[in-house]
Design a protein around this motif. Structure first.
Motif, mmCIF file in Angstrom:
data_model
loop_
_atom_site.group_PDB
_atom_site.id
_atom_site.type_symbol
_atom_site.label_atom_id
_atom_site.label_comp_id
_atom_site.label_asym_id
_atom_site.label_seq_id
_atom_site.Cartn_x
_atom_site.Cartn_y
_atom_site.Cartn_z
ATOM 1 N N VAL A 37 0.834 -1.200 0.000
ATOM 2 C CA VAL A 37 0.000 0.000 0.000
ATOM 3 C C VAL A 37 0.870 1.252 0.000
ATOM 4 O O VAL A 37 0.588 2.224 -0.722
ATOM 5 N N HIS B 166 -6.325 -2.221 5.017
ATOM 6 C CA HIS B 166 -5.720 -3.200 4.109
ATOM 7 C C HIS B 166 -5.723 -4.611 4.676
ATOM 8 O O HIS B 166 -5.305 -5.550 4.001
ATOM 9 N N LYS C 47 -9.832 -3.708 0.267
ATOM 10 C CA LYS C 47 -8.717 -3.343 -0.603
ATOM 11 C C LYS C 47 -9.187 -2.566 -1.826
ATOM 12 O O LYS C 47 -8.435 -1.757 -2.378
#
Length: 466
Positions: A50, A105, A139
């Motif tokens: 990320v 996430h 996500k």
């Protein structure tokens, strides 16, 4: 907003959409389950990915991966740290506001592989949907932020005025245990005028939704004991109340004949709801033919504005080990939802008080591991809400629906406490058939394309101060 900006953003989203989905698939392949029984290195790998995606936008002053102590351990000499989160910031220019973009996430455990039509961490596209654990929750929310930032830079120029902060959490599915400490430790970098919490859903695949009310949560275990030890069911059955009998009779007192909660002191909220009939409830929930809905009042009021109590687990011998014995103790997991406006501590006290008062045969009750989460109602009068509604209508070509949510996002109360002046915008990419937390979780790709455009248009409107 100029007439040219919306088509420019939509065109950009169309051009990069395949790349966005490819990057989403890379992220989904990392099995970043944050529960204690799973390998934490996957959550670290997900955070690193990320951070890489955020750096690729080229707009931030910094992008870091950070951790904070778990709540309640901030004063210990060697506190346990929460899972890694990604934080980033770009300072505003020329008096422009700052928007904080939140998502998470980490993901839920996949469950049993045999219940998935395709492997849970191998994203698979079929019939216009992307199937995988985390494909929708959350996500896709992470990639929505990345893609919207890129679209803003591409259409407004990389030197745009809007300030952007980012907080991509790594333990939302594990009760956000370091969330409050993370906010306090990084307050200056996260401070914003508006906060997008991209962890909810839309009304349907064609109609955007702005979540304006969320139920709170109360969860705990109750241990029910009637005997010092197990005994032969043939010798004492019929004279001794075993713990399972006590549990069944006790739990039955929580609901009335309609299936509505029957606990004094649990409140409902006065919340306007859109039209939603039982046929849609059956379609979206998978309710079997012949099985009736429960509760009273409008269906969405039952889901959004009324209390609910669910038994989500029972610790007792399984059938394979079911000997002919009277069970001395049973532990039950209660998961309850709190209507907007009621304090979860008040709810917990009422619910545990009811159980204690109704324990049959003098059964002994022990309450364990309580977890409380605040409900939330959005103030919809601010300018950021107006910008988001306009952006959703432009992105979806359809006006948004103000929605409640039956689920809970307890950490929003901590955002409000830390940033009382910020407008909270609860958005998301899920749809009624997304099956978040369940096997065969999926993301509707056509709806996702519209959601990406809506968020990018919102950032552009905030940047221009329209």
């Amino acid at each position: 907003m100029s007439e040219a900006l919306e088509p420019a953003i939509t065109q950009h989203i169309s051009e990069v959409f395949d790349t966005t989905i490819d990057e989403l698939c890379e992220l989904v392949r990392i099995p970043s389950v944050s529960w204690p029984a799973f390998d934490p290195t996957h959550v670290q790998a997900s955070a690193n990915k990320v951070a890489e995606l955020m750096r690729s936008t080229g707009v931030f002053d910094f992008v870091d991966v950070r951790r904070a102590p778990i709540e309640g351990q901030e004063h210990e000499a060697d506190p346990e740290l929460g899972h890694p989160a990604v934080i980033a910031r770009r300072a505003p220019k020329n008096g422009a506001p700052t928007v904080l973009l939140y998502a998470h996430h980490d993901v839920q455990p996949p469950g049993k592989d045999e219940e998935w039509e395709t492997p849970p961490f191998e994203p698979t596209e079929r019939d216009g949907r992307l199937y995988a654990r985390g494909a929708a929750d959350d996500k896709a929310g992470v990639m929505a932020h990345v893609t919207a930032i890129r679209a803003l830079a591409a259409t407004e120029g990389p030197d745009f005025d809007l300030g952007i902060a980012v907080f991509i959490e790594g333990e939302e599915e594990w009760a956000s245990q370091s969330f409050g400490n993370f906010l306090r430790d990084n307050r200056d970098e996260l401070e914003a005028d508006a906060i997008i919490v991209a962890d909810s859903g839309n009304w349907d695949v064609d109609t955007p939704g702005l979540t304006v009310a969320l139920r709170g949560a109360v969860a705990f275990n109750v241990k029910i004991e009637t005997m010092a030890h197990a005994t032969h069911s043939g010798m004492f059955g019929g004279a001794i109340p075993d713990a399972m009998l006590a549990a069944v009779k006790l739990l039955a007192t929580l609901w009335d004949e309609d299936g509505a909660v029957a606990v004094e002191g649990l409140k409902s909220a006065d919340l306007a709801t859109p039209e939603y009939d039982e046929a849609r409830l059956r379609e979206e929930s998978g309710l079997l033919d012949g099985v009736s809905a429960i509760g009273r009042g409008e269906i969405l009021s039952r889901i959004w504005a009324q209390p609910a109590i669910t038994v989500t687990g029972i610790d007792a011998p399984d059938i394979a080990n079911a000997s002919n014995t009277l069970i001395p103790s049973v532990t039950v997991r209660i998961s309850a939802r709190v209507a907007p406006g009621q304090d979860p501590q008040e709810y917990y006290d009422a619910l545990t008080g009811h159980l204690a008062a109704n324990a049959p045969y003098g059964a002994k009750l022990t309450f364990e591991d309580p977890g409380l989460g605040q409900s939330f109602s959005v103030d919809t009068s601010g300018p950021a809400v107006a910008h988001m509604r306009a952006a959703m209508e432009q992105g979806f070509n359809r006006a948004p629906v103000d929605m409640g949510a039956g689920g809970s996002i307890p950490f929003i109360a901590e955002l409000v406490e830390e940033f009382p002046g910020a407008e909270i915008l609860v958005t998301g990419v899920e749809d009624p058939d997304g099956r978040a937390h369940s096997p065969n979780e999926s993301l509707h790709l056509g709806s996702y394309r519209k959601a990406l455009a809506a968020e990018a248009i919102f950032l552009a409107r905030m940047n221009r101060g329209l």
